[in-house]
Design an enzyme around this catalytic site. Structure first.
Site, PDB file in Angstrom:
ATOM      1  N   HIS A 130      37.719 -80.920  34.048  1.00  0.00           N
ATOM      2  CA  HIS A 130      38.841 -81.519  33.149  1.00  0.00           C
ATOM      3  C   HIS A 130      38.347 -81.370  31.495  1.00  0.00           C
ATOM      4  CE1 HIS A 130      42.794 -83.478  32.594  1.00  0.00           C
ATOM      5  NE2 HIS A 130      42.224 -84.282  31.689  1.00  0.00           N
ATOM      6  N   LYS A 181      52.451 -81.489  35.010  1.00  0.00           N
ATOM      7  CA  LYS A 181      52.857 -82.975  35.327  1.00  0.00           C
ATOM      8  C   LYS A 181      54.259 -83.371  35.083  1.00  0.00           C
ATOM      9  CE  LYS A 181      50.231 -87.179  34.577  1.00  0.00           C
ATOM     10  NZ  LYS A 181      49.006 -87.682  33.777  1.00  0.00           N
ATOM     11  N   ARG A 187      39.703 -78.439  29.730  1.00  0.00           N
ATOM     12  CA  ARG A 187      41.026 -78.415  29.266  1.00  0.00           C
ATOM     13  C   ARG A 187      40.894 -79.160  28.010  1.00  0.00           C
ATOM     14  NH1 ARG A 187      46.650 -79.266  30.139  1.00  0.00           N
ATOM     15  NH2 ARG A 187      47.371 -81.537  29.487  1.00  0.00           N
ATOM     16  N   HIS A 207      51.879 -82.072  27.243  1.00  0.00           N
ATOM     17  CA  HIS A 207      51.869 -83.696  26.965  1.00  0.00           C
ATOM     18  C   HIS A 207      53.491 -83.942  26.704  1.00  0.00           C
ATOM     19  CE1 HIS A 207      47.528 -83.857  25.482  1.00  0.00           C
ATOM     20  NE2 HIS A 207      47.643 -83.931  27.083  1.00  0.00           N
ATOM     21  N   ARG A 214      45.239 -78.039  33.705  1.00  0.00           N
ATOM     22  CA  ARG A 214      44.672 -79.106  34.698  1.00  0.00           C
ATOM     23  C   ARG A 214      44.325 -78.487  35.965  1.00  0.00           C
ATOM     24  NH1 ARG A 214      49.739 -81.203  32.953  1.00  0.00           N
ATOM     25  NH2 ARG A 214      49.567 -82.763  31.566  1.00  0.00           N
ATOM     26  N   TYR A 223      43.033 -85.717  19.907  1.00  0.00           N
ATOM     27  CA  TYR A 223      42.059 -84.622  19.685  1.00  0.00           C
ATOM     28  C   TYR A 223      41.810 -84.687  17.949  1.00  0.00           C
ATOM     29  CZ  TYR A 223      42.815 -83.134  24.067  1.00  0.00           C
ATOM     30  OH  TYR A 223      42.868 -82.930  25.557  1.00  0.00           O
TER      31      TYR A 223
END
Length: 305
Positions: free
Chosen positions: A251, A183, A254, A277, A160, A286
């Site tokens: 972004h 994150k 990524r 994630h 990110r 995806y």
């Protein structure tokens, strides 16, 4: 309710908690602070005076809905409204834990449903063109090398933008693995391609500022930590110069990292780990994107379509 506790004090304590205990990112802090301040400003007009903790406790569901309707009229998307509601809930939940007040109505509100949006990665050829860059005589060499290093890091490691710009000099990739805190304060390791290390080394050799271990890896013109806006503007310039779509953002690099790995045969679990994630459902977008491409080809090529 503790009468000695003012709304200003409650707000400051909440922000301190976000910084020191939740370890919220600078982007999250800015958004949460802005959202709650805007909500309190709305209440000043809605209630006919500056709100107190007692006023917040007395709010009903209709008051919260009035604020959300107000923001919707200002043009906020469902996604932004979800974040606004999350900010307010965070503030109210903290006050409840501190014993300042309890408001049950906020929990009863339905969170606005976010539209399902598939990530928009770049084509492999466009990603290559982007990382080759275009010389800009208006920019010093070291800034061009810096921007290229950041973009290569985003695409080569799937970071990110906040993760890349949050790296300190001591965190820079020296070997084949980069360890970072992402994150949710979650640590993960990602492989580092030689091209990524080479791009960063080229920037470091030309950077005019002394970079120390605990200081930022990527710096701006004043030698302070680089702001994401600078990279966003760089992408804007490259988009125009290379004729890339508007979806070509930092972004998107990524997304491109994940999509191109999936297209090359990587499994979802591995991509989930690389992206950091929390759940596999986020990574499964995806596969939806891959199917979308497949159906588009089918519609164009099949004789019965």
């Amino acid at each position: 309710m503790p009468e000695h506790r003012s709304l200003d004090r409650a707000f400051d304590d909440w922000m301190d908690w976000l910084v020191h205990e939740k370890k919220a990112s600078a982007h999250t802090l800015e958004a949460y602070e802005r959202d709650v301040r805007d909500f309190l400003a709305f209440l000043t007009g809605h209630l006919g005076g500056e709100p107190t903790l007692s006023d917040l406790e007395a709010l009903r569901a209709a008051d919260f809905r009035a604020y959300l309707a107000h923001r919707r009229q200002e043009g906020l998307s469902a996604t932004s409204l979800r974040r606004v509601l999350s900010s307010i809930r965070s503030f109210f939940k903290r006050q409840e834990r501190e014993g300042a007040f309890h408001n049950p109505y906020l929990k009863s509100l339905r969170t606005p449903k976010a539209p399902t949006r598939l990530p928009r990665p770049l084509a492999v050829t466009d990603a290559r063109k982007l990382l080759q860059g275009t010389p800009d005589a208006r920019e010093p060499d070291w800034i061009q090398y810096r921007d290229l290093a950041v973009l290569t890091l985003l695409y080569g490691c799937g970071l990110r933008i906040g993760e890349a710009l949050g790296l300190n000099m001591a965190d820079r990739p020296k070997g084949d693995i980069l360890t970072l805190i992402g994150k949710g304060n979650k640590e993960r390791m990602v492989p580092v391609l030689p091209a990524v290390r080479e791009a960063i080394d080229l920037y470091l050799r030309h950077c005019p500022f002394p970079l120390e271990g605990t200081g930022p890896l990527f710096v701006g013109r004043q030698g302070k930590r680089l702001n994401a806006r600078a990279i966003q503007l760089k992408m804007q310039t490259l988009r125009r110069g290379l004729g890339l779509p508007e979806t070509a953002t930092p972004h998107a690099l990524r997304h491109s990292f994940a999509s191109h790995l999936l297209g090359s045969g990587s499994d979802l679990r591995s991509i989930q780990e690389l992206l950091g994630h929390a759940s596999l459902s986020s990574t499964q977008r995806y596969t939806d994107l891959d199917m979308e491409k497949l159906l588009a080809v089918y519609d164009q090529a099949h004789p019965k379509s």
